[in-house]
Design an enzyme around this catalytic site. Structure first.
Site, mmCIF file in Angstrom:
data_model
loop_
_atom_site.group_PDB
_atom_site.id
_atom_site.type_symbol
_atom_site.label_atom_id
_atom_site.label_comp_id
_atom_site.label_asym_id
_atom_site.label_seq_id
_atom_site.Cartn_x
_atom_site.Cartn_y
_atom_site.Cartn_z
ATOM 1 N N ASP A 60 66.100 73.314 2.785
ATOM 2 C CA ASP A 60 66.026 74.577 3.002
ATOM 3 C C ASP A 60 66.660 74.875 4.600
ATOM 4 O O ASP A 60 65.988 75.576 5.295
ATOM 5 C CB ASP A 60 64.731 75.267 2.827
ATOM 6 C CG ASP A 60 64.682 76.825 3.076
ATOM 7 O OD1 ASP A 60 65.768 77.303 3.059
ATOM 8 O OD2 ASP A 60 63.724 77.363 3.023
ATOM 9 N N ASN A 117 59.487 80.676 5.570
ATOM 10 C CA ASN A 117 58.989 81.278 4.234
ATOM 11 C C ASN A 117 59.419 80.303 2.989
ATOM 12 O O ASN A 117 60.842 80.160 2.910
ATOM 13 C CB ASN A 117 60.009 82.577 4.360
ATOM 14 C CG ASN A 117 59.662 83.414 2.970
ATOM 15 O OD1 ASN A 117 58.977 83.034 2.101
ATOM 16 N ND2 ASN A 117 60.230 84.473 2.993
ATOM 17 N N HIS A 121 69.017 79.296 13.061
ATOM 18 C CA HIS A 121 68.731 80.575 13.514
ATOM 19 C C HIS A 121 69.201 80.611 15.092
ATOM 20 O O HIS A 121 68.935 79.363 15.573
ATOM 21 C CB HIS A 121 67.358 81.053 13.423
ATOM 22 C CG HIS A 121 66.824 81.666 12.208
ATOM 23 N ND1 HIS A 121 67.645 82.735 11.545
ATOM 24 C CD2 HIS A 121 66.109 80.819 11.157
ATOM 25 C CE1 HIS A 121 67.307 82.801 10.403
ATOM 26 N NE2 HIS A 121 66.181 81.854 10.221
ATOM 27 N N ARG A 134 75.461 79.846 6.740
ATOM 28 C CA ARG A 134 75.769 81.050 7.344
ATOM 29 C C ARG A 134 77.081 81.353 7.470
ATOM 30 O O ARG A 134 77.190 82.386 8.290
ATOM 31 C CB ARG A 134 75.071 80.494 8.937
ATOM 32 C CG ARG A 134 73.686 80.169 8.986
ATOM 33 C CD ARG A 134 72.535 81.423 8.678
ATOM 34 N NE ARG A 134 71.285 81.385 8.859
ATOM 35 C CZ ARG A 134 70.387 81.319 8.097
ATOM 36 N NH1 ARG A 134 70.670 81.767 6.602
ATOM 37 N NH2 ARG A 134 69.088 81.009 8.323
ATOM 38 N N HIS A 161 61.520 75.506 -2.764
ATOM 39 C CA HIS A 161 60.661 75.112 -1.906
ATOM 40 C C HIS A 161 59.151 75.447 -2.286
ATOM 41 O O HIS A 161 58.605 76.650 -1.707
ATOM 42 C CB HIS A 161 60.992 76.009 -0.512
ATOM 43 C CG HIS A 161 61.585 77.276 -0.584
ATOM 44 N ND1 HIS A 161 60.701 78.237 -1.266
ATOM 45 C CD2 HIS A 161 62.610 77.888 -0.486
ATOM 46 C CE1 HIS A 161 61.577 79.501 -1.284
ATOM 47 N NE2 HIS A 161 62.625 79.221 -0.423
ATOM 48 N N ASN A 190 72.978 83.844 1.001
ATOM 49 C CA ASN A 190 72.568 84.942 1.756
ATOM 50 C C ASN A 190 73.237 84.912 2.989
ATOM 51 O O ASN A 190 72.854 85.129 4.300
ATOM 52 C CB ASN A 190 71.090 84.907 2.061
ATOM 53 C CG ASN A 190 70.643 83.758 2.477
ATOM 54 O OD1 ASN A 190 71.229 82.569 2.744
ATOM 55 N ND2 ASN A 190 69.422 83.678 3.197
ATOM 56 N N GLY A 225 62.313 80.104 9.257
ATOM 57 C CA GLY A 225 63.142 79.180 8.943
ATOM 58 C C GLY A 225 63.200 78.122 10.043
ATOM 59 O O GLY A 225 63.351 78.241 11.150
HETATM 60 ZN ZN LIG Z 1 63.870 80.752 0.006
#
Ligand SMILES: [Zn+2]
Length: 430
Positions: free
Chosen positions: A306, A279, A310, A65, A233, A95, A325
């Site tokens: 993964d 996801n 959050h 993050r 995943h 990301n 997540g």
């Molecule tokens: Zn993914």
């Protein structure tokens, strides 16, 4: 100060080790592995009787993050969570905000990790600019700065022609493409596995087919381009079958599975707990069993968490709008010990294979071996430690873990990174 890990069960399938021995560390290297070792003056001795000493574990799929959402996680907090969970290295997904899609963004992650990290961080760069799937990112620059693989994780490259160009480009640099397999139009607004449970809960379904069509497509494009492909995943029995057939045909494809897909199924969703919203989503009992079998048989190469932190104000929204997540770095080892090792389904050398050896091979990371002269990245696990996953358990900045409330067996007690002890008696000390 030299360090002796004394009398542990030393397990490294790469060098055929599985027996009681001492491991002597001097500087950043392993000085010796054996019994009755001659100790340098001032050697610090850590008793490892009844514990398992393995090559340092690596998580090839974590979301740290930083930059952008430091309230959820930072490289400092995420690497302490990793160390707490027994990992000596993590791969940081791109990301972030901004997306890690340039050489300078990769350099930022590496420099922040050097300044603030507790374990090694290997940056993963984006495949396409801004992960929008429209234009290639600067893969060459990112390789030069130290990116270890490339992914638009969180999304898949929807356009097959673009995925072909991306894989051709990545192949030219010898880079691995990590694919998050999701056909977005087929998922639509889906938030949980499509089937009886989604109907019962009244929530939009995310069908297994939306993963499997992209697993098949991505494997086929890897075959076409010769690019190394790693599938993130996997969540369905059909995906495992596709990977099995691809490997039988000699295609260079590897795959990972998360602890939550191995140890939870969609039945848990009756609680509407948003920490169970992931996801890809939790799937059926049959899918879950196929994933475990696939891992035990080696069709699935490795476990990856993964880890997806959050903020509470986002996860506390209604199920349909809460983000996907769960965090995972701090619970993975305990879950594997509890559900696989203690159940007699997995031996320790197999744990070392799927959490230390194979994940490095998947992304072409440098080998870590319990052998003289090798870098001293070491994980010590106490298989009898009893842990209760409470909100206070975490070093992560976030608490959105699907396993809060679980009572588990096994915990990383010591973690050594480049010869430095970063976890002692189960606590992070850096
Ligand atoms: Zn993914």
């Amino acid at each position: 100060m030299p360090l002796l890990l004394k009398g542990g069960r030393v397990v490294d399938p790469q060098v055929g080790l599985d027996g009681t021995a001492d491991v002597l560390v001097a500087g950043d290297r392993i000085e010796a592995v054996g019994v009755d070792l001659e100790l340098p003056k001032d050697t610090e001795v850590i008793e490892c009787a009844e514990k398992v000493v393995m090559p340092g574990l690596v998580d090839v799929h974590a979301h740290l993050r930083e930059p952008g959402r430091e309230d959820e996680e930072t490289i400092a907090s995420g690497t302490r969570a990793a160390a707490h969970g027994g990992f000596t290295a993590v791969c940081a997904m791109p990301n972030t905000s901004p997306v890690c899609d340039t050489g300078s963004a990769v350099r930022f992650v590496i420099e922040r990790a050097e300044e603030t990290g507790a374990v090694r961080v290997h940056p993963v760069g984006a495949l396409t600019q801004g992960q929008r799937g429209e234009a290639l990112s600067e893969i060459g620059d990112m390789v030069a700065e130290g990116a270890v693989a490339f992914s638009d994780d969180g999304r898949d490259v929807q356009d097959a022609g673009m995925m072909r160009r991306v894989m051709e480009y990545a192949k030219a640099f010898g880079a691995t493409v990590i694919a998050h397999c999701e056909d977005e139009p087929l998922v639509g607004p889906g938030v949980v596995n499509e089937g009886a449970i989604s109907t019962r809960l009244g929530l939009p379904g995310w069908p297994a087919a939306a993963e499997e069509t992209m697993v098949a497509r991505n494997i086929r494009i890897a075959e076409l381009t010769g690019c190394r492909l790693h599938l993130a995943h996997l969540s369905t029995a059909g995906s495992v079958e596709l990977v099995r057939r691809a490997k039988e045909r000699g295609i260079v494809v590897t795959a990972e599975v998360t602890p939550h897909h191995l140890f939870l199924d969609e039945g848990a969703l009756v609680s509407y707990d948003t920490n169970l919203k992931m996801n890809p989503p939790l799937r059926t009992v049959e899918d879950r069993k196929a994933l475990v079998d696939g891992l035990l048989e080696g069709i699935i190469d490795c476990i990856a968490t993964d880890h997806a932190p959050h903020a509470p104000h986002e996860k506390e929204l209604e199920f349909e709008v809460a983000p996907f997540g769960t965090t995972g770095l701090e619970t993975a080892v305990s879950l594997v010990v509890t559900h696989l090792v203690a159940e007699g389904m997995m031996e320790w050398k197999h744990v070392a294979r799927v959490m230390a050896v194979a994940p490095r091979r998947c992304l072409n990371l440098p080998e870590v071996r319990l052998e003289q002269g090798h870098v001293a990245d070491i994980t010590v696990v106490d298989p009898e430690a009893r842990v209760e996953i409470t909100p206070e358990w975490f070093y992560s900045n976030s608490r959105n873990c699907a396993f809060v409330g679980s009572k588990l067996l096994g915990k990383a007690s010591e973690v050594v990174v480049a010869g430095r002890c970063v976890v002692r008696n189960g606590r992070v000390i850096v």
